[in-house]
Motif scaffolding. Sequence first.
Motif, PDB file in Angstrom:
ATOM      1  N   TRP A   1       8.325   2.758  36.571  1.00 27.39           N
ATOM      2  CA  TRP A   1       6.864   2.812  36.686  1.00 27.39           C
ATOM      3  C   TRP A   1       6.276   1.410  36.671  1.00 27.39           C
ATOM      4  CZ3 TRP A   1       2.579   1.622  33.626  1.00 27.39           C
ATOM      5  CH2 TRP A   1       1.381   2.309  33.905  1.00 27.39           C
ATOM      6  N   LEU A   2       6.761   0.568  35.761  1.00 28.54           N
ATOM      7  CA  LEU A   2       6.274  -0.808  35.715  1.00 28.54           C
ATOM      8  C   LEU A   2       6.585  -1.551  37.010  1.00 28.54           C
ATOM      9  CD1 LEU A   2       7.145  -1.968  32.084  1.00 28.54           C
ATOM     10  CD2 LEU A   2       4.855  -1.619  33.036  1.00 28.54           C
ATOM     11  N   MET A   3       7.772  -1.356  37.546  1.00 27.46           N
ATOM     12  CA  MET A   3       8.123  -2.015  38.803  1.00 27.46           C
ATOM     13  C   MET A   3       7.133  -1.656  39.908  1.00 27.46           C
ATOM     14  SD  MET A   3      12.241  -1.578  38.856  1.00 27.46           S
ATOM     15  CE  MET A   3      13.247  -2.140  37.480  1.00 27.46           C
ATOM     16  N   CYS A   4       6.818  -0.363  40.010  1.00 31.01           N
ATOM     17  CA  CYS A   4       5.876   0.065  41.049  1.00 31.01           C
ATOM     18  C   CYS A   4       4.497  -0.527  40.818  1.00 31.01           C
ATOM     19  CB  CYS A   4       5.798   1.590  41.087  1.00 31.01           C
ATOM     20  SG  CYS A   4       7.265   2.399  41.749  1.00 31.01           S
ATOM     21  N   ARG A   5       4.087  -0.580  39.562  1.00 29.81           N
ATOM     22  CA  ARG A   5       2.772  -1.151  39.259  1.00 29.81           C
ATOM     23  C   ARG A   5       2.757  -2.655  39.504  1.00 29.81           C
ATOM     24  NH1 ARG A   5      -0.753   2.087  36.246  1.00 29.81           N
ATOM     25  NH2 ARG A   5      -2.196   0.354  36.567  1.00 29.81           N
ATOM     26  N   PHE A   6       3.805  -3.361  39.092  1.00 27.53           N
ATOM     27  CA  PHE A   6       3.877  -4.802  39.350  1.00 27.53           C
ATOM     28  C   PHE A   6       3.892  -5.094  40.852  1.00 27.53           C
ATOM     29  CE2 PHE A   6       6.345  -5.687  35.129  1.00 27.53           C
ATOM     30  CZ  PHE A   6       5.184  -5.446  34.407  1.00 27.53           C
ATOM     31  N   ALA A   7       4.536  -4.200  41.611  1.00 30.74           N
ATOM     32  CA  ALA A   7       4.614  -4.393  43.064  1.00 30.74           C
ATOM     33  C   ALA A   7       3.299  -4.104  43.766  1.00 30.74           C
ATOM     34  CB  ALA A   7       5.717  -3.514  43.645  1.00 30.74           C
TER      35      ALA A   7
ATOM     36  N   PRO B   1      13.877   7.443  36.882  1.00 25.99           N
ATOM     37  CA  PRO B   1      12.835   7.714  37.865  1.00 25.99           C
ATOM     38  C   PRO B   1      13.387   7.822  39.280  1.00 25.99           C
ATOM     39  CG  PRO B   1      12.837   5.394  37.327  1.00 25.99           C
ATOM     40  CD  PRO B   1      13.832   6.030  36.411  1.00 25.99           C
ATOM     41  N   CYS B   2      12.594   8.451  40.129  1.00 24.47           N
ATOM     42  CA  CYS B   2      12.973   8.590  41.543  1.00 24.47           C
ATOM     43  C   CYS B   2      11.749   8.288  42.398  1.00 24.47           C
ATOM     44  CB  CYS B   2      13.473  10.002  41.815  1.00 24.47           C
ATOM     45  SG  CYS B   2      13.963  10.280  43.528  1.00 24.47           S
ATOM     46  N   LEU B   3      11.870   7.281  43.248  1.00 24.76           N
ATOM     47  CA  LEU B   3      10.783   6.873  44.134  1.00 24.76           C
ATOM     48  C   LEU B   3      10.996   7.473  45.512  1.00 24.76           C
ATOM     49  CD1 LEU B   3       8.280   5.018  44.730  1.00 24.76           C
ATOM     50  CD2 LEU B   3       9.941   3.237  45.354  1.00 24.76           C
ATOM     51  N   ARG B   4       9.945   8.096  46.039  1.00 23.70           N
ATOM     52  CA  ARG B   4       9.950   8.593  47.424  1.00 23.70           C
ATOM     53  C   ARG B   4       8.838   7.888  48.176  1.00 23.70           C
ATOM     54  NH1 ARG B   4      11.634  12.864  44.267  1.00 23.70           N
ATOM     55  NH2 ARG B   4      13.537  13.917  44.995  1.00 23.70           N
TER      56      ARG B   4
ATOM     57  N   ALA C   1      17.881  -0.225  41.961  1.00 23.94           N
ATOM     58  CA  ALA C   1      17.696  -0.013  43.403  1.00 23.94           C
ATOM     59  C   ALA C   1      16.215   0.125  43.732  1.00 23.94           C
ATOM     60  CB  ALA C   1      18.470   1.223  43.858  1.00 23.94           C
ATOM     61  N   ILE C   2      15.459   0.779  42.846  1.00 22.22           N
ATOM     62  CA  ILE C   2      14.009   0.874  43.047  1.00 22.22           C
ATOM     63  C   ILE C   2      13.406  -0.524  43.067  1.00 22.22           C
ATOM     64  CG2 ILE C   2      11.839   1.588  41.953  1.00 22.22           C
ATOM     65  CD1 ILE C   2      13.302   4.127  41.013  1.00 22.22           C
ATOM     66  N   GLY C   3      13.818  -1.378  42.133  1.00 24.92           N
ATOM     67  CA  GLY C   3      13.295  -2.734  42.095  1.00 24.92           C
ATOM     68  C   GLY C   3      13.607  -3.519  43.362  1.00 24.92           C
ATOM     69  N   GLU C   4      14.845  -3.411  43.833  1.00 26.59           N
ATOM     70  CA  GLU C   4      15.235  -4.121  45.060  1.00 26.59           C
ATOM     71  C   GLU C   4      14.482  -3.560  46.265  1.00 26.59           C
ATOM     72  OE1 GLU C   4      16.995  -6.737  45.522  1.00 26.59           O
ATOM     73  OE2 GLU C   4      18.119  -7.016  43.656  1.00 26.59           O
ATOM     74  N   TYR C   5      14.306  -2.252  46.296  1.00 22.27           N
ATOM     75  CA  TYR C   5      13.567  -1.635  47.406  1.00 22.27           C
ATOM     76  C   TYR C   5      12.111  -2.122  47.409  1.00 22.27           C
ATOM     77  CZ  TYR C   5      11.347   1.887  50.344  1.00 22.27           C
ATOM     78  OH  TYR C   5      10.629   2.516  51.325  1.00 22.27           O
ATOM     79  N   LEU C   6      11.497  -2.139  46.221  1.00 24.03           N
ATOM     80  CA  LEU C   6      10.115  -2.598  46.138  1.00 24.03           C
ATOM     81  C   LEU C   6       9.987  -4.065  46.550  1.00 24.03           C
ATOM     82  CD1 LEU C   6       9.141  -0.867  42.789  1.00 24.03           C
ATOM     83  CD2 LEU C   6       8.189  -0.336  45.040  1.00 24.03           C
TER      84      LEU C   6
END
Length: 227
Positions: free
Chosen positions: A29-35, A65-68, A79-84
Amino acid sequence: MPSKTPSTTARTTLTLSSKNYSSWSLRGWLMCRFAGLPFDEVMLSPDDPDAKAEMLLLAPSMLVPCLRHEGATVWDTLAIGEYLHEVCPDAGLLPADRLARARCRAISGEMHSGFSSLRSALPMNLKGRFPGYKVWSRAATDIERVLQIWRDSLAAHGGPYLFGATPTLADAMYAPVVTRLQTYDVQITDPACAAYARTVLALPEMQEWTAAARAEPEAIDELEVEF
């Protein structure tokens, strides 16, 4: 030719489990918010077997978590962090400097795969406070390693975050540790590390997550037994 543009845009979602107990959900969640990526939260029911296994540290692999996002489904936190970092390159989730970027990946990977004694002895519990909690030697060794990582990064990059002026992937990875140290009354004697912990806890994103965690109903009785 008829337009091939879809009539609706698929929403970006991030599937989470408990905000009080799930350190991996917090990291993603933090990764998505930081991104800066807009997303909708999808909360798993506490009765979902996968959610319960993940929160009790019994799951063989973490699927939350799972990001779509735009056809991609990404469930591993790193992997979420690298994708973001790929889809939001200007957000600075990874440092621009090559050497700093390599270190950011290394210490994030160390948190991703290590510190098992810290994880099991001090599980995340944002509602809990345990003054005078006894930290056993193996967990204490993990904590000292975490503090050394913080000291080295803060000294190299000047703070207030691990790689300078803005939070990165590494700060998202270590944020749950900051909450654990607070929950279990672990005293941080190093001034730089103590200041870093306060900085992380004061982040608006952390304040928002913590408020939601405290409002979360108690639904997993096994946690009281497991730990």
